[in-house]
Scaffold this motif. Structure first.
Motif, mmCIF file in Angstrom:
data_model
loop_
_atom_site.group_PDB
_atom_site.id
_atom_site.type_symbol
_atom_site.label_atom_id
_atom_site.label_comp_id
_atom_site.label_asym_id
_atom_site.label_seq_id
_atom_site.Cartn_x
_atom_site.Cartn_y
_atom_site.Cartn_z
ATOM 1 N N GLU A 277 0.814 -1.207 0.000
ATOM 2 C CA GLU A 277 0.000 0.000 0.000
ATOM 3 C C GLU A 277 0.854 1.266 0.000
ATOM 4 O O GLU A 277 0.567 2.221 -0.720
ATOM 5 C CB GLU A 277 -0.955 0.001 1.203
ATOM 6 C CG GLU A 277 -2.022 -1.063 1.141
ATOM 7 C CD GLU A 277 -1.543 -2.472 1.547
ATOM 8 O OE1 GLU A 277 -0.392 -2.622 2.037
ATOM 9 O OE2 GLU A 277 -2.318 -3.412 1.360
ATOM 10 N N LYS B 69 1.130 4.090 -2.943
ATOM 11 C CA LYS B 69 0.898 5.514 -2.678
ATOM 12 C C LYS B 69 2.068 6.363 -3.186
ATOM 13 O O LYS B 69 1.872 7.424 -3.785
ATOM 14 C CB LYS B 69 0.707 5.760 -1.183
ATOM 15 C CG LYS B 69 -0.648 5.352 -0.668
ATOM 16 C CD LYS B 69 -0.746 5.615 0.825
ATOM 17 C CE LYS B 69 -1.993 4.985 1.406
ATOM 18 N NZ LYS B 69 -2.042 5.104 2.863
ATOM 19 N N CYS C 297 5.796 -3.635 -6.487
ATOM 20 C CA CYS C 297 4.354 -3.905 -6.397
ATOM 21 C C CYS C 297 3.987 -5.142 -7.212
ATOM 22 O O CYS C 297 3.217 -5.988 -6.750
ATOM 23 C CB CYS C 297 3.558 -2.693 -6.876
ATOM 24 S SG CYS C 297 3.600 -1.287 -5.744
#
Length: 81
Positions: free
Chosen positions: A13, A17, A50
């Protein structure tokens, strides 16, 4: 994929971001050429991180299978295809 210890320590997360922040900064046109190059390189590392985390999570997902009576019978490996 990422050799940067700070990137590899970020949660999915937090990495996402940061990547969104970088994309916004690059799209705004406010960054200098040198800063844009650095941001792009960091963004590429974050994207790789990611992607790696998503692939690892996908490999762990199991699908619950149902028996003829509609009740849970067991699990099988997730197949995205």
């Amino acid at each position: 994929m990422s050799d940067d210890p700070t990137i590899s320590q970020l949660s999915f997360e937090d990495a996402l971001k940061r990547l969104e922040t970088i994309v916004h900064r690059l799209e705004s046109g406010e960054a200098s050429l040198d800063e844009s190059i650095e941001l792009y390189a960091e963004g590429d590392k974050l994207r790789g991180q990611c992607e790696q985390r998503l692939q690892a999570a996908q490999a762990r997902i199991e699908k619950i299978t149902l028996g003829p009576d509609g009740g849970p019978r067991g699990t099988q490996s997730f197949d995205a295809g």
